[in-house]
Design a protein around this motif. Structure first.
Motif, mmCIF file in Angstrom:
data_model
loop_
_atom_site.group_PDB
_atom_site.id
_atom_site.type_symbol
_atom_site.label_atom_id
_atom_site.label_comp_id
_atom_site.label_asym_id
_atom_site.label_seq_id
_atom_site.Cartn_x
_atom_site.Cartn_y
_atom_site.Cartn_z
ATOM 1 N N HIS A 42 -17.154 17.675 -41.050
ATOM 2 C CA HIS A 42 -17.329 19.390 -41.215
ATOM 3 C C HIS A 42 -18.366 19.588 -40.354
ATOM 4 O O HIS A 42 -18.527 20.568 -39.692
ATOM 5 N N LEU A 92 -18.508 25.564 -28.414
ATOM 6 C CA LEU A 92 -17.297 25.771 -27.481
ATOM 7 C C LEU A 92 -17.197 27.023 -26.740
ATOM 8 O O LEU A 92 -16.978 27.270 -25.473
ATOM 9 N N ASN A 142 -17.867 24.331 -32.947
ATOM 10 C CA ASN A 142 -17.156 25.702 -32.938
ATOM 11 C C ASN A 142 -18.379 26.658 -32.487
ATOM 12 O O ASN A 142 -18.025 27.583 -31.992
ATOM 13 N N THR A 143 -19.657 26.294 -32.434
ATOM 14 C CA THR A 143 -20.819 26.987 -31.858
ATOM 15 C C THR A 143 -20.970 26.734 -30.434
ATOM 16 O O THR A 143 -21.179 27.839 -29.544
ATOM 17 N N GLN A 190 -4.124 19.745 -27.791
ATOM 18 C CA GLN A 190 -5.228 20.700 -27.194
ATOM 19 C C GLN A 190 -5.081 20.660 -25.881
ATOM 20 O O GLN A 190 -4.994 19.758 -24.948
ATOM 21 N N SER A 221 -14.275 17.338 -29.191
ATOM 22 C CA SER A 221 -13.364 17.765 -30.273
ATOM 23 C C SER A 221 -12.066 17.038 -30.398
ATOM 24 O O SER A 221 -11.771 16.868 -31.619
ATOM 25 N N ARG A 240 -17.441 19.636 -36.668
ATOM 26 C CA ARG A 240 -16.710 20.563 -36.269
ATOM 27 C C ARG A 240 -17.640 21.973 -36.197
ATOM 28 O O ARG A 240 -17.442 22.813 -35.223
ATOM 29 N N SER A 241 -18.304 22.261 -37.173
ATOM 30 C CA SER A 241 -19.329 23.083 -36.986
ATOM 31 C C SER A 241 -20.156 23.312 -35.830
ATOM 32 O O SER A 241 -20.089 24.611 -35.282
#
Length: 122
Positions: A75, A85, A82-83, A122, A104, A78-79
């Motif tokens: 998690h 990308l 997500n920031t 993806q 990812s 992923r965080s």
């Protein structure tokens, strides 16, 4: 006098480059030796550098996400991704963007069968 000021400025700039490079080298070395928590601290120190370029920031974020993945903290990985990308996409640097997408995908693959299908799409 101008030559003296120029020399002082050059010396300061060189010192700044060495200070920035040291945590990166330390982080890479710690990672290669399997000291993931130590590598994480070094990469976070890189992120706290105020004179960081966007590419260097993305490199640090990618490596932090990789470390979280290795530590099973999916998690958090992923965080971070997500920031990073959207920033990579906005800069138009296809290399950084591709490397982040690759990380990812590796994260999704590490999370099991359901996520593998998602990674392949993806």
């Amino acid at each position: 006098m101008i030559r003296y000021l120029y020399s002082c400025l050059l010396l300061c700039l060189c010192s700044l480059s060495i200070v920035q490079a040291e945590p990166v080298l330390d982080a890479k070395q710690a990672f290669q030796q399997g000291y993931y928590e130590q590598a994480m601290l070094h990469w976070q120190a890189v992120l706290n550098t105020t004179t960081l370029t966007t590419n260097n920031r993305l490199e640090a974020q990618r490596n932090i996400a990789r470390l979280y993945r290795y530590l099973g903290l999916y998690h958090k990985a992923r965080s971070v991704l997500n920031t990073a990308l959207p920033v990579a996409q906005q800069t138009g640097d296809s290399t950084d963007h591709a490397q982040l997408l690759n990380e990812s995908s590796k994260l999704l693959m590490s999370q099991g069968t359901k996520k593998r299908e998602q990674a392949l799409q993806q």
